[in-house]
Design an enzyme around this catalytic site. Sequence first.
Site, PDB file in Angstrom:
ATOM      1  N   VAL A 100      43.596  40.902  35.269  1.00 21.15           N
ATOM      2  CA  VAL A 100      42.185  40.921  35.668  1.00 21.15           C
ATOM      3  C   VAL A 100      42.039  41.594  37.034  1.00 21.15           C
ATOM      4  O   VAL A 100      41.155  42.426  37.237  1.00 21.15           O
ATOM      5  CB  VAL A 100      41.590  39.496  35.684  1.00 21.15           C
ATOM      6  CG1 VAL A 100      40.160  39.506  36.204  1.00 21.15           C
ATOM      7  CG2 VAL A 100      41.630  38.881  34.293  1.00 21.15           C
ATOM      8  N   CYS A 101      42.915  41.251  37.978  1.00 23.41           N
ATOM      9  CA  CYS A 101      42.845  41.844  39.322  1.00 23.41           C
ATOM     10  C   CYS A 101      43.124  43.342  39.278  1.00 23.41           C
ATOM     11  O   CYS A 101      42.452  44.132  39.957  1.00 23.41           O
ATOM     12  CB  CYS A 101      43.825  41.150  40.264  1.00 23.41           C
ATOM     13  SG  CYS A 101      43.489  39.391  40.505  1.00 23.41           S
ATOM     14  N   ALA A 102      44.092  43.741  38.489  1.00 24.37           N
ATOM     15  CA  ALA A 102      44.422  45.166  38.359  1.00 24.37           C
ATOM     16  C   ALA A 102      43.240  45.925  37.754  1.00 24.37           C
ATOM     17  O   ALA A 102      42.879  47.000  38.220  1.00 24.37           O
ATOM     18  CB  ALA A 102      45.675  45.346  37.507  1.00 24.37           C
ATOM     19  N   SER A 150      45.767  38.316  43.247  1.00 23.67           N
ATOM     20  CA  SER A 150      46.961  39.160  43.282  1.00 23.67           C
ATOM     21  C   SER A 150      46.765  40.379  42.382  1.00 23.67           C
ATOM     22  O   SER A 150      46.312  40.240  41.245  1.00 23.67           O
ATOM     23  CB  SER A 150      48.193  38.386  42.795  1.00 23.67           C
ATOM     24  OG  SER A 150      49.306  39.261  42.682  1.00 23.67           O
ATOM     25  N   ALA A 172      40.512  46.306  40.402  1.00 18.74           N
ATOM     26  CA  ALA A 172      40.846  47.345  41.383  1.00 18.74           C
ATOM     27  C   ALA A 172      40.642  48.736  40.786  1.00 18.74           C
ATOM     28  O   ALA A 172      40.103  49.631  41.447  1.00 18.74           O
ATOM     29  CB  ALA A 172      42.280  47.178  41.866  1.00 18.74           C
TER      30      ALA A 172
END
Length: 175
Positions: free
Chosen positions: A59-61, A54, A64
């Site tokens: 971490v995902c942000a 998500s 990206a």
Amino acid sequence: MASVNFKGSPVTLTGNALSKGQSAPVVNVVAQDLSDIQIGGQQGKVQVVVVVPSLDTGVCASEARKFNEHAAALANTEVVVVSMDLPFAMGRFCTTEGIKNLKTGSDFRAKEFANAYGVLLADGALAGLTCRAIFVIDANGVIIYKEICDEITDEPNYEAALSAANEASTTCCGS
């Protein structure tokens, strides 16, 4: 069945486990504007598919943002971040973070991508989301790089993925 860890606890991956050298399955994910983004297949350009649980996590942000920074320098390459986030949430994230060099695609409808690429979490706290993975697909639709992070909360090997994408775009597309 394959497994990865979430904060040290094993979780099971379900779906079709793919390997380097295999043809990348052709599936669609949903773009921010609700149109389709095709993943896989022979597209005449390299695809870097960045799979995250998500975009609403740190971490995902961060992942990206890092791929967004590097995507502009990749010739003949499309970078797509895939998660189960709703397209509207992905759009807000991209606007807030200034993400302009990559596409975001949601697999929320039928989990077609997650099942076809073997990245769907079958159990654990994040069941129904995707693990953290990277696939680099060459212009002929062949998987030339695959990384499934052993620990979902760890970032991937950016250098290896970007190197594979650079090499594929140089050899395929006349860069």
